[in-house]
Design an enzyme around this catalytic site. Sequence first.
Site, PDB file in Angstrom:
ATOM      1  N   GLU A   1       0.916  -1.138   0.038  1.00  0.00           N
ATOM      2  CA  GLU A   1       0.054   0.189   0.034  1.00  0.00           C
ATOM      3  C   GLU A   1       0.976   1.281   0.062  1.00  0.00           C
ATOM      4  O   GLU A   1       0.336   2.246  -0.485  1.00  0.00           O
ATOM      5  CB  GLU A   1      -1.092   0.033   1.185  1.00  0.00           C
ATOM      6  CG  GLU A   1      -2.319  -0.614   0.930  1.00  0.00           C
ATOM      7  CD  GLU A   1      -3.160  -0.376   2.052  1.00  0.00           C
ATOM      8  OE1 GLU A   1      -3.030   0.189   3.191  1.00  0.00           O
ATOM      9  OE2 GLU A   1      -4.318  -0.995   1.949  1.00  0.00           O
TER      10      GLU A   1
ATOM     11  N   HIS B   1       9.020 -26.204  -0.898  1.00  0.00           N
ATOM     12  CA  HIS B   1       8.289 -27.417  -1.419  1.00  0.00           C
ATOM     13  C   HIS B   1       7.189 -27.085  -2.422  1.00  0.00           C
ATOM     14  O   HIS B   1       6.290 -27.763  -2.972  1.00  0.00           O
ATOM     15  CB  HIS B   1       7.831 -28.254  -0.626  1.00  0.00           C
ATOM     16  CG  HIS B   1       8.839 -28.963   0.191  1.00  0.00           C
ATOM     17  ND1 HIS B   1       9.587 -30.163   0.016  1.00  0.00           N
ATOM     18  CD2 HIS B   1       9.692 -28.396   1.382  1.00  0.00           C
ATOM     19  CE1 HIS B   1      10.650 -30.479   0.843  1.00  0.00           C
ATOM     20  NE2 HIS B   1      10.547 -29.397   1.493  1.00  0.00           N
TER      21      HIS B   1
ATOM     22  N   LYS C   1     -13.895  -0.513  -4.221  1.00  0.00           N
ATOM     23  CA  LYS C   1     -15.133  -0.302  -3.447  1.00  0.00           C
ATOM     24  C   LYS C   1     -16.232   0.485  -4.300  1.00  0.00           C
ATOM     25  O   LYS C   1     -17.458   0.035  -4.027  1.00  0.00           O
ATOM     26  CB  LYS C   1     -14.827   0.737  -2.369  1.00  0.00           C
ATOM     27  CG  LYS C   1     -13.685   0.194  -1.240  1.00  0.00           C
ATOM     28  CD  LYS C   1     -13.590   1.052  -0.302  1.00  0.00           C
ATOM     29  CE  LYS C   1     -12.442   0.715   0.689  1.00  0.00           C
ATOM     30  NZ  LYS C   1     -12.171   1.635   1.624  1.00  0.00           N
TER      31      LYS C   1
HETATM   32  O1  PA5 Z   1      -4.306   1.117   5.301  1.00  0.00           O
HETATM   33  C1  PA5 Z   1      -5.198   1.544   5.417  1.00  0.00           C
HETATM   34  O2  PA5 Z   1      -5.539   2.626   5.427  1.00  0.00           O
HETATM   35  C2  PA5 Z   1      -6.336   0.388   5.307  1.00  0.00           C
HETATM   36  O3  PA5 Z   1      -5.885  -0.747   5.297  1.00  0.00           O
HETATM   37  C3  PA5 Z   1      -7.745   0.518   6.287  1.00  0.00           C
HETATM   38  O4  PA5 Z   1      -6.757   0.038   7.377  1.00  0.00           O
HETATM   39  C4  PA5 Z   1      -8.554  -0.343   5.881  1.00  0.00           C
HETATM   40  O5  PA5 Z   1      -9.279  -0.189   4.759  1.00  0.00           O
HETATM   41  C5  PA5 Z   1      -9.629  -0.307   7.088  1.00  0.00           C
HETATM   42  O6  PA5 Z   1     -10.176   0.924   7.258  1.00  0.00           O
HETATM   43  P1  PA5 Z   1     -10.998   1.518   8.211  1.00  0.00           P
HETATM   44  O7  PA5 Z   1     -10.243   1.321   9.425  1.00  0.00           O
HETATM   45  O8  PA5 Z   1     -11.424   2.920   8.039  1.00  0.00           O
HETATM   46  O9  PA5 Z   1     -12.358   0.543   8.506  1.00  0.00           O
END
Ligand code: PA5
Length: 444
Positions: A284, A305, A419
């Site tokens: 990310e 393996h 999303k």
């Molecule tokens: O790193 C991030 O920002 C995402 O992985 C969020 O943590 C994830 O989408 C969950 O979001 P939220 O805490 O708003 O539910």
Amino acid sequence: MSVRFNGKHLAKFIRPEEYTTLYPQVELAHKQLAEKTGAGNDFLGWLDLPETYDKEEFGRIKAAAEKIKADSDVLLVAGIGGSYLGARAVIEAIAGQYHNELDGGVKIYFCGNTISPSAMNDIIGLVKGKRFSINVISKSGTTTETALAFRVLRKLLEEAVGPEEANKRIYATTDRAKGTLKQLADAQGWPTFVVPDDVGGRYSVLTAVGLLPIACAGIDIDALMQGAADARKAYGTLAPDNDAYRYAMTRAILYRKGKRVETLACFEPDFLMMNEWFKQLYGESEGKDQKGLMPTSCIFSTDLHSMGQYIQDGSRIMFETFVDVKQPRQDLFIDPIDGNFDGLNFLSGQNMSIVNRKAMEGTILAHTDGGVPLGIIEVDKLDAYNVGVLLYFFWKACAVSGYLLGVNPFDQPGVESYKKNMFALMGKPGYEDRKAELEAKLNG
Ligand code: PA5
């Protein structure tokens, strides 16, 4: 420091002057982080968190964990991504993959990280007839996977113990002031904990997001924070031998030489979820603007393996980073057996950790001979203190690595695309045009 970057096997792939040439860019990245002048500078709360964390809330987290341990057999933790991976990774790294079955304490199950009805039904089955509490974790408060699971869990709890008692068993970790979850929590009187504004999901495990489930698992969160605090000092030094910076530079040099994949590999299965946490952190943080190394992971020798063939002989697009855990959580003495029917008596008379280490050393030599650059992150052991060090090591290296790559390591704009499509396809109001467009593509 108890976490070190060992680059000795990289010598035939990277010349010392390549580090020297890159170092001025590290100096700049270091300065941008310290002065908070780089991209994403409004998400740098994690940098000082091990020192500046809210001590009052920390005390409330410990008290809540004690209450949950006393009044619940099970804690259901609903969250996804940054609101899920860190807690599970830390618990399994320290307490082991089978902590729920083995340690006799409160069982901790994670949910709200998928939309699978099978997974949800399994969770419902797991708490049947048990005393349970819920920790719902969502910074935004609107994440579909988590919200969908939570509405099921809340109903289940209210049916089991009644609305009044349920309100005492739901713990909400969310934004300090805004969002639907915060509003609901306040209206219902649920205990709430804060995801700080300036800490992104993948940097949040040392906030209440991770600390409440981790404390419920019986892990020493003071030691975890102390490890991170000591790491903040050690990896906060601007020097060419800063281990976090050497790891970041290694990634950058290998990327610029054409490597496209990094495989994080550990010979301890307890590290499986740390691998997953690592993949989110680096994926990310760096995978944007059509750039970045793809983070992948292995548990060895298991995956020798399966993925071993590709790593040894396949396309030379990857490098490896081994996590070398010097001392396993437990060792096992190998006894000789009469008759030596399996021919393995040559392994007996010693601890199994020695065999595991020889497997690691053999793999290092085989893979480097096969043309795979390989660096090693050494960690003394996977206890609370050292895992705290390791988390901070990965964060600091990731931030610098992202700046060396020329991206903002603290946003994740790409996560929104699926999303929006899912909302449109499910008919969420406001997405009508997109729905028609997507359906035409699917049916065309
Ligand atoms: O790193 C991030 O920002 C995402 O992985 C969020 O943590 C994830 O989408 C969950 O979001 P939220 O805490 O708003 O539910």
